[in-house]
Motif scaffolding. Structure first.
Motif, PDB file in Angstrom:
ATOM      1  N   SER A  32      74.961  85.387 -24.620  1.00  0.00           N
ATOM      2  CA  SER A  32      74.896  86.605 -25.357  1.00  0.00           C
ATOM      3  C   SER A  32      76.274  87.096 -25.312  1.00  0.00           C
ATOM      4  CB  SER A  32      73.980  87.588 -25.288  1.00  0.00           C
ATOM      5  OG  SER A  32      73.974  88.247 -24.241  1.00  0.00           O
ATOM      6  N   LYS A  35      80.574  86.394 -28.597  1.00  0.00           N
ATOM      7  CA  LYS A  35      80.108  87.391 -29.706  1.00  0.00           C
ATOM      8  C   LYS A  35      79.471  86.698 -30.908  1.00  0.00           C
ATOM      9  CE  LYS A  35      83.786  90.482 -28.998  1.00  0.00           C
ATOM     10  NZ  LYS A  35      85.432  90.944 -29.695  1.00  0.00           N
ATOM     11  N   LYS A  38      75.912  86.099 -29.870  1.00  0.00           N
ATOM     12  CA  LYS A  38      75.287  87.458 -29.702  1.00  0.00           C
ATOM     13  C   LYS A  38      74.681  87.637 -31.431  1.00  0.00           C
ATOM     14  CE  LYS A  38      76.396  92.113 -29.228  1.00  0.00           C
ATOM     15  NZ  LYS A  38      77.383  93.298 -28.671  1.00  0.00           N
ATOM     16  N   GLU A  39      75.709  87.583 -32.204  1.00  0.00           N
ATOM     17  CA  GLU A  39      75.158  87.769 -33.444  1.00  0.00           C
ATOM     18  C   GLU A  39      74.063  86.809 -33.926  1.00  0.00           C
ATOM     19  OE1 GLU A  39      76.234  90.283 -35.545  1.00  0.00           O
ATOM     20  OE2 GLU A  39      76.967  90.940 -33.599  1.00  0.00           O
ATOM     21  N   LYS A  42      70.869  88.164 -32.362  1.00  0.00           N
ATOM     22  CA  LYS A  42      70.409  89.479 -32.790  1.00  0.00           C
ATOM     23  C   LYS A  42      69.450  89.213 -34.223  1.00  0.00           C
ATOM     24  CE  LYS A  42      73.549  92.701 -32.884  1.00  0.00           C
ATOM     25  NZ  LYS A  42      74.829  93.621 -33.041  1.00  0.00           N
ATOM     26  N   GLY A  43      69.822  88.217 -34.802  1.00  0.00           N
ATOM     27  CA  GLY A  43      68.966  87.889 -35.922  1.00  0.00           C
ATOM     28  C   GLY A  43      67.848  87.042 -35.879  1.00  0.00           C
ATOM     29  N   ASN A  45      64.200  86.683 -34.801  1.00  0.00           N
ATOM     30  CA  ASN A  45      63.065  87.654 -34.242  1.00  0.00           C
ATOM     31  C   ASN A  45      62.316  87.167 -33.677  1.00  0.00           C
ATOM     32  OD1 ASN A  45      64.052  89.403 -36.544  1.00  0.00           O
ATOM     33  ND2 ASN A  45      63.005  88.561 -38.125  1.00  0.00           N
ATOM     34  N   ARG A  48      63.822  88.057 -30.227  1.00  0.00           N
ATOM     35  CA  ARG A  48      63.545  89.384 -29.851  1.00  0.00           C
ATOM     36  C   ARG A  48      62.315  89.735 -29.199  1.00  0.00           C
ATOM     37  NH1 ARG A  48      68.358  92.050 -31.748  1.00  0.00           N
ATOM     38  NH2 ARG A  48      67.263  94.287 -31.623  1.00  0.00           N
ATOM     39  N   MET A  70      68.392  91.913 -23.806  1.00  0.00           N
ATOM     40  CA  MET A  70      67.972  92.882 -24.837  1.00  0.00           C
ATOM     41  C   MET A  70      69.077  93.689 -25.323  1.00  0.00           C
ATOM     42  SD  MET A  70      65.387  92.184 -26.693  1.00  0.00           S
ATOM     43  CE  MET A  70      64.405  93.415 -27.565  1.00  0.00           C
ATOM     44  N   ILE A  73      72.430  91.913 -26.346  1.00  0.00           N
ATOM     45  CA  ILE A  73      72.168  91.270 -27.682  1.00  0.00           C
ATOM     46  C   ILE A  73      72.389  92.632 -28.700  1.00  0.00           C
ATOM     47  CG2 ILE A  73      70.649  90.360 -29.349  1.00  0.00           C
ATOM     48  CD1 ILE A  73      69.495  88.709 -27.157  1.00  0.00           C
ATOM     49  N   GLY A  74      71.956  93.679 -28.244  1.00  0.00           N
ATOM     50  CA  GLY A  74      71.864  94.829 -29.193  1.00  0.00           C
ATOM     51  C   GLY A  74      72.963  95.731 -28.799  1.00  0.00           C
ATOM     52  N   GLU A  77      73.141  99.683 -29.545  1.00  0.00           N
ATOM     53  CA  GLU A  77      71.853  99.784 -30.200  1.00  0.00           C
ATOM     54  C   GLU A  77      70.830 100.278 -29.340  1.00  0.00           C
ATOM     55  OE1 GLU A  77      70.951  96.613 -32.668  1.00  0.00           O
ATOM     56  OE2 GLU A  77      72.804  96.636 -33.619  1.00  0.00           O
TER      57      GLU A  77
END
Length: 228
Positions: A32, A35, A38-39, A42-43, A45, A48, A70, A73-74, A77
């Motif tokens: 991750s 970049k 990582k994106e 992030k998408g 589910n 995550r 986590m 990845i976020g 956030e």
């Protein structure tokens, strides 16, 4: 990733033995840092959800790795909710402080530098309980509050995912980073070499007298608003 590693890693996280899960999560964390990956993560589910479940694992090494993955990845956030802010305020340092970013193996030299800077009137924040045992949210708040981040460079620091998350977050926020060398003759490369760049570094590896290097460091920090 192009060969389908993500699916394999998620299968291991779901059905593997404990040690296998830990290594798979750490692999996700390492991936991750890229970049584009990582994106993609992030998408995802499913990923995550799996990592979220492992954050409450009874095996501490797994829960810490899941926290790290986590968070990476976020990234920043998750710092906006009230519960996170309350937790962060308890250990996130003071505004305008000097933050020490180090690997636990270099804690003794970090403690010595921290004590010396405090005696000179600087506001210093460091995690003396080993950052890997603390929340990454608290680390993020400490970075946000810092006027300058001292990075204690060594091979161990470079290989630590926790240290990398910390240093790259400071770099992304455009914090002033001052590199300190703790491993004699070590030449940072890879991601750590990029963060060091052409910055002046201070050698605390023992090659030079400690007091001399501390005086040099204090001069570098002298113009910053980091005094008590």
């Amino acid at each position: 990733m192009n060969k389908g590693a993500a699916t394999i890693l998620m299968d291991i996280i779901k059905d593997g033995y404990e040690e296998e899960k830990e290594h798979a999560v750490k692999c996700i964390w390492e991936l991750s840092f890229d970049k584009s990956i990582k994106e993609e993560f992030k998408g995802d589910n499913r990923l995550r959800q799996l990592l979220g479940e492992l954050q409450s694992s009874s095996r501490e090494s797994i829960s810490k790795a899941a926290d790290g993955a986590m968070w990476q990845i976020g990234a920043e956030e998750g710092l906006d909710n009230d519960s996170s802010r309350a937790e962060i305020r308890s250990g996130g340092g003071r505004k305008g402080s000097v933050m020490l970013s180090y690997h636990w193996a270099d804690q003794q030299v970090a403690l010595k530098v921290a004590d010396s800077l405090r005696k000179r009137g600087y506001k210093v924040w460091m995690d003396i309980d080993n950052m890997e045992g603390s929340t990454l949210q608290a680390m993020a708040e400490a970075v946000q509050n810092a006027s300058v981040v001292l990075v204690f460079m060594s091979e161990r620091y470079k290989l630590s995912q926790n240290c990398r998350s910390e240093a790259e977050y400071a770099f992304s926020l455009k914090k002033k980073i001052v590199p300190l060398l703790t491993q004699r003759a070590y030449k940072p490369d890879g991601w750590l070499g990029m963060i060091k760049g052409t910055k002046l570094f201070f050698d605390f590896s023992g090659k030079y007298p400690y007091d001399q290097k501390l005086t040099d460091l204090a001069k570098e920090l002298g113009e910053l608003q980091v005094r008590s």
